[in-house]
Design a protein around this motif. Structure first.
Motif, short mmCIF file in Angstrom:
data_model
loop_
_atom_site.label_atom_id
_atom_site.label_comp_id
_atom_site.label_asym_id
_atom_site.label_seq_id
_atom_site.Cartn_x
_atom_site.Cartn_y
_atom_site.Cartn_z
N ILE A 1 0.92 -1.07 0.05
CA ILE A 1 -0.15 0.10 0.00
C ILE A 1 0.74 1.17 -0.01
CG2 ILE A 1 -1.96 -1.21 1.01
CD1 ILE A 1 -1.24 0.21 3.84
N SER A 2 0.39 2.17 -0.63
CA SER A 2 1.13 3.40 -0.91
C SER A 2 1.04 4.40 0.52
CB SER A 2 0.58 4.38 -1.83
OG SER A 2 -0.59 5.12 -1.34
N LEU A 3 2.12 5.25 0.63
CA LEU A 3 2.05 6.09 2.04
C LEU A 3 1.03 6.72 2.10
CD1 LEU A 3 3.71 7.14 4.36
CD2 LEU A 3 4.86 8.65 2.91
N ASN A 4 0.55 7.44 0.86
CA ASN A 4 -0.60 8.39 0.59
C ASN A 4 -1.96 7.43 1.27
OD1 ASN A 4 -2.30 10.54 0.52
ND2 ASN A 4 -2.97 9.67 -1.61
N CYS A 5 -2.43 5.91 0.87
CA CYS A 5 -3.31 5.31 1.11
C CYS A 5 -3.29 4.86 2.73
CB CYS A 5 -3.04 3.87 0.43
SG CYS A 5 -4.57 2.71 0.85
N TYR A 6 -2.00 4.63 3.20
CA TYR A 6 -1.61 4.23 4.67
C TYR A 6 -2.18 5.51 5.54
CZ TYR A 6 0.64 4.02 9.13
OH TYR A 6 0.62 4.27 10.48
N LYS A 7 -1.94 6.61 5.13
CA LYS A 7 -2.20 7.70 5.82
C LYS A 7 -3.70 7.97 6.04
CE LYS A 7 2.03 10.52 5.27
NZ LYS A 7 2.45 11.84 4.60
N LYS A 8 -4.39 7.58 4.95
CA LYS A 8 -5.80 7.74 4.84
C LYS A 8 -6.57 6.88 5.89
CE LYS A 8 -6.77 9.37 0.15
NZ LYS A 8 -7.10 9.18 -1.14
N ILE A 9 -6.06 5.71 5.76
CA ILE A 9 -6.41 4.25 6.38
C ILE A 9 -6.09 4.64 8.10
CG2 ILE A 9 -6.08 1.98 7.03
CD1 ILE A 9 -7.85 2.37 4.44
N GLU A 10 -4.76 5.13 8.12
CA GLU A 10 -4.80 5.36 9.67
C GLU A 10 -5.73 6.64 10.16
OE1 GLU A 10 -2.84 6.24 13.34
OE2 GLU A 10 -3.19 4.22 12.08
N CYS A 11 -5.92 7.63 9.41
CA CYS A 11 -7.03 8.45 9.89
C CYS A 11 -8.13 7.95 10.16
CB CYS A 11 -6.68 9.62 8.77
SG CYS A 11 -7.60 11.06 9.16
N ILE A 12 -8.67 7.21 9.34
CA ILE A 12 -9.87 6.59 9.52
C ILE A 12 -9.91 5.66 10.88
CG2 ILE A 12 -11.76 4.79 8.56
CD1 ILE A 12 -10.72 5.88 5.66
N LEU A 13 -9.00 4.95 11.00
CA LEU A 13 -9.02 3.95 12.00
C LEU A 13 -8.73 4.59 13.25
CD1 LEU A 13 -7.12 0.88 10.23
CD2 LEU A 13 -9.55 1.29 10.30
N HIS B 1 -4.49 -3.49 17.97
CA HIS B 1 -4.79 -4.97 17.57
C HIS B 1 -5.97 -5.02 16.59
CE1 HIS B 1 -5.29 -9.26 18.04
NE2 HIS B 1 -6.65 -9.03 18.34
N GLN B 2 -6.88 -3.98 17.02
CA GLN B 2 -8.19 -3.95 15.94
C GLN B 2 -7.60 -3.44 14.56
OE1 GLN B 2 -10.31 -1.37 18.65
NE2 GLN B 2 -11.95 -2.92 18.99
N LYS B 3 -6.58 -2.45 14.63
CA LYS B 3 -6.33 -1.88 13.37
C LYS B 3 -5.55 -3.32 12.37
CE LYS B 3 -5.54 2.56 15.00
NZ LYS B 3 -4.75 3.84 15.31
N TYR B 4 -4.60 -3.84 13.08
CA TYR B 4 -4.25 -4.97 12.42
C TYR B 4 -5.07 -5.92 11.98
CZ TYR B 4 0.75 -2.95 13.33
OH TYR B 4 1.77 -2.20 13.36
N SER B 5 -6.05 -6.38 12.85
CA SER B 5 -7.01 -7.36 12.49
C SER B 5 -7.84 -7.08 11.38
CB SER B 5 -7.90 -7.64 13.55
OG SER B 5 -7.15 -8.05 14.89
N ILE B 6 -8.54 -5.83 11.12
CA ILE B 6 -9.03 -5.38 10.23
C ILE B 6 -8.41 -5.10 9.22
CG2 ILE B 6 -8.95 -2.75 10.28
CD1 ILE B 6 -11.91 -2.64 10.04
N LEU B 7 -7.17 -5.10 8.94
CA LEU B 7 -6.34 -5.04 7.81
C LEU B 7 -5.93 -6.43 7.36
CD1 LEU B 7 -4.12 -2.04 8.39
CD2 LEU B 7 -6.04 -2.32 6.71
N GLY B 8 -6.27 -7.52 8.20
CA GLY B 8 -5.83 -8.90 8.05
C GLY B 8 -4.59 -9.23 8.26
N CYS B 9 -3.83 -8.52 9.28
CA CYS B 9 -2.66 -8.74 9.37
C CYS B 9 -2.36 -9.54 10.97
CB CYS B 9 -1.54 -7.41 9.68
SG CYS B 9 -1.77 -6.39 8.13
N LYS B 10 -1.50 -10.37 10.79
CA LYS B 10 -1.52 -11.01 12.02
C LYS B 10 0.19 -10.71 12.63
CE LYS B 10 -4.65 -14.19 11.06
NZ LYS B 10 -5.56 -13.44 10.75
N THR B 11 -0.12 -10.02 13.77
CA THR B 11 1.13 -9.46 14.39
C THR B 11 1.28 -10.30 15.94
OG1 THR B 11 2.25 -7.56 15.45
CG2 THR B 11 -0.04 -7.52 15.41
N LYS B 12 2.29 -10.68 15.94
CA LYS B 12 2.81 -11.35 17.17
C LYS B 12 2.95 -10.51 18.32
CE LYS B 12 5.58 -14.64 14.33
NZ LYS B 12 5.49 -14.20 13.25
#
Length: 120
Positions: free
Chosen positions: A2-14, A22-33
């Motif tokens: 994902i682009s930096l611009n897209c990341y910034k939009k998503i980060e702002c929304i979340l 944890h919710q942010k990573y989960s909604i994006l489908g990321c598994k973080t240890k």
């Protein structure tokens, strides 16, 4: 990726939705240890390869955010809807964010439910 611009939009929304990391990573489908991880671009880049369907999930999140802005005129509802308990189908007394974080199917269900509200 994902682009930096897209990341910034998503980060702002979340962030507006007041999600924890944890919710942010989960909604994006990321598994973080590291469930205490801070959600930032650097941390996201370390787990991005493990994020399933990231582009589609981002698309759904952007659509949900847009639909909420159409549905509500109050920032409290726009930003708080995802964490408000909802007795209607398909939420059945839970918060939309809980369903959205469960799986891609859950995120699609939340998007569909909010889209139905917009069409009413």
């Amino acid at each position: 990726m994902i682009s930096l611009n897209c990341y910034k939009k998503i980060e702002c929304i979340l962030s507006d939705w007041r999600l924890d990391a944890h919710q942010k990573y989960s909604i994006l489908g990321c598994k973080t240890k590291n469930h205490n991880a801070i959600f930032n671009l650097q941390e996201l880049l370390t787990v991005i390869d493990e994020c399933t369907d990231i582009h589609y999930r981002v698309e759904l999140i952007l659509h949900i955010a847009s639909s909420l802005k159409i549905t509500f005129n109050n920032p409290k509802n726009i930003n708080g809807f995802m964490k408000m308990k909802n007795g209607n189908q398909p939420f059945n007394g839970t918060c939309p964010i809980d369903l959205a974080c469960e799986s891609l199917s859950g995120l699609e269900t939340v998007d569909s439910a909010i889209t139905q509200i917009v069409k009413i």
